[in-house]
Design an enzyme around this catalytic site. Structure first.
Site, mmCIF file in Angstrom:
data_model
loop_
_atom_site.group_PDB
_atom_site.id
_atom_site.type_symbol
_atom_site.label_atom_id
_atom_site.label_comp_id
_atom_site.label_asym_id
_atom_site.label_seq_id
_atom_site.Cartn_x
_atom_site.Cartn_y
_atom_site.Cartn_z
ATOM 1 N N GLU A 1 1.583 2.946 -4.709
ATOM 2 C CA GLU A 1 2.152 4.132 -4.066
ATOM 3 C C GLU A 1 3.633 3.965 -3.741
ATOM 4 O O GLU A 1 4.335 4.952 -3.490
ATOM 5 C CB GLU A 1 1.371 4.479 -2.788
ATOM 6 C CG GLU A 1 1.684 3.642 -1.562
ATOM 7 C CD GLU A 1 1.044 2.260 -1.556
ATOM 8 O OE1 GLU A 1 1.254 1.522 -0.574
ATOM 9 O OE2 GLU A 1 0.344 1.916 -2.533
ATOM 10 N N CYS B 1 -4.622 -3.178 -2.249
ATOM 11 C CA CYS B 1 -4.379 -4.318 -1.372
ATOM 12 C C CYS B 1 -5.630 -4.663 -0.561
ATOM 13 O O CYS B 1 -6.594 -5.181 -1.104
ATOM 14 C CB CYS B 1 -3.155 -4.047 -0.499
ATOM 15 S SG CYS B 1 -2.495 -5.549 0.281
ATOM 16 N N HIS C 1 0.899 -2.504 -4.358
ATOM 17 C CA HIS C 1 0.999 -1.173 -3.762
ATOM 18 C C HIS C 1 1.609 -0.187 -4.756
ATOM 19 O O HIS C 1 2.820 0.038 -4.759
ATOM 20 C CB HIS C 1 1.827 -1.237 -2.471
ATOM 21 C CG HIS C 1 1.083 -1.811 -1.317
ATOM 22 N ND1 HIS C 1 0.425 -1.029 -0.396
ATOM 23 C CD2 HIS C 1 0.852 -3.093 -0.967
ATOM 24 C CE1 HIS C 1 -0.175 -1.802 0.490
ATOM 25 N NE2 HIS C 1 0.071 -3.068 0.172
#
Length: 243
Positions: free
Chosen positions: A215, A114, A213
């Site tokens: 994660e 990001c 993202h």
């Protein structure tokens, strides 16, 4: 089984916990959890000033994640702030830029997430579009508050990214800015509205960045790819990874 050491850059923000209200070095736990789940050993890297600090840190890492966060300072790419550009942190910008310089010199594997992608583009001499809804006419990339947008992304065939995540995937994103130019990097994924969603450095070195993202997802192919590259990097340098 050994684990490569993966550095994660952090926020430095006012925070409250227990009886304390102090500046704190912060990062959502999902980053460290995702690194651990894919076989890495996470280490947090708060902003540090001082000549040689980034080189000293990178010398102890096997991989680096430049994480998400606030907008990049528009002065870094010679622009005036858009009315919606806010919260930039010059100390973090400078620290992450220094880490990227040191990582490039050492050929350290790097993943940008990001804001990390945006900082990497600006560090390379590129520019950002400061408010993506002005270009695409919707807020799906960042619905607001603490919600992630959900987008379909198509990857470039033959790219490192495509080898890691496939030809298309649904991603979680939270960005109101996007990369306009990215000198030295190849565009390797776009959203259906044309917004650039990923870029990578040509060649053998793992240096890849995405606007979404990874994660937050159950499929952490990108982080798994970084950890594999970090393990190979450590082995090639003859440095034992952490047990």
């Amino acid at each position: 089984m050994s684990a490569p050491v993966i550095g994660l850059t952090t926020y430095r923000e006012p925070a409250a916990w227990g009886v304390w209200q102090q500046p704190a070095d912060l990062l959502p736990a999902q980053y460290a959890d995702a690194v651990t789940a894919t076989g890495g050993l996470p280490v947090l890297l708060p902003p540090v000033a001082g000549t040689g600090a980034a080189d000293a840190v990178v010398a102890r890492l096997d991989g680096l994640v430049v994480t998400g966060g606030a907008d990049v300072d528009p002065a870094r790419y010679g622009a005036e702030p858009h009315p919606r550009t806010a919260g930039w942190r010059p100390d973090r910008d400078a620290w992450e830029a220094a880490l990227l310089d040191a990582a490039a010199a050492a050929r350290l594997p790097v993943l940008g997430v990001c804001r990390g992608m945006q900082l990497m583009a600006v560090h390379a001499g590129g520019e950002l579009d400061q408010h993506t809804p002005d270009l695409v006419g919707h807020d799906e990339h960042s619905p607001g508050g603490d919600e992630f947008g959900t987008l379909e992304v198509s990857t470039e065939p033959g790219s490192r990214l495509a080898a890691l995540v496939g030809t298309s995937l649904e991603v979680s994103c939270h960005h109101h800015q996007s990369v306009r130019t990215h000198p030295g990097f190849t565009a390797v994924a776009r959203a259906t509205d044309g917004t650039l969603e990923a870029m990578e450095l040509p060649g053998d070195r793992f240096c890849l960045a995405v606007q979404w993202h990874p994660e937050t997802a159950t499929d952490v192919g990108l982080l798994a790819g970084l950890v594999r590259a970090a393990s190979s990097y450590s082995t090639a340098r003859g440095r034992p990874t952490s047990a």
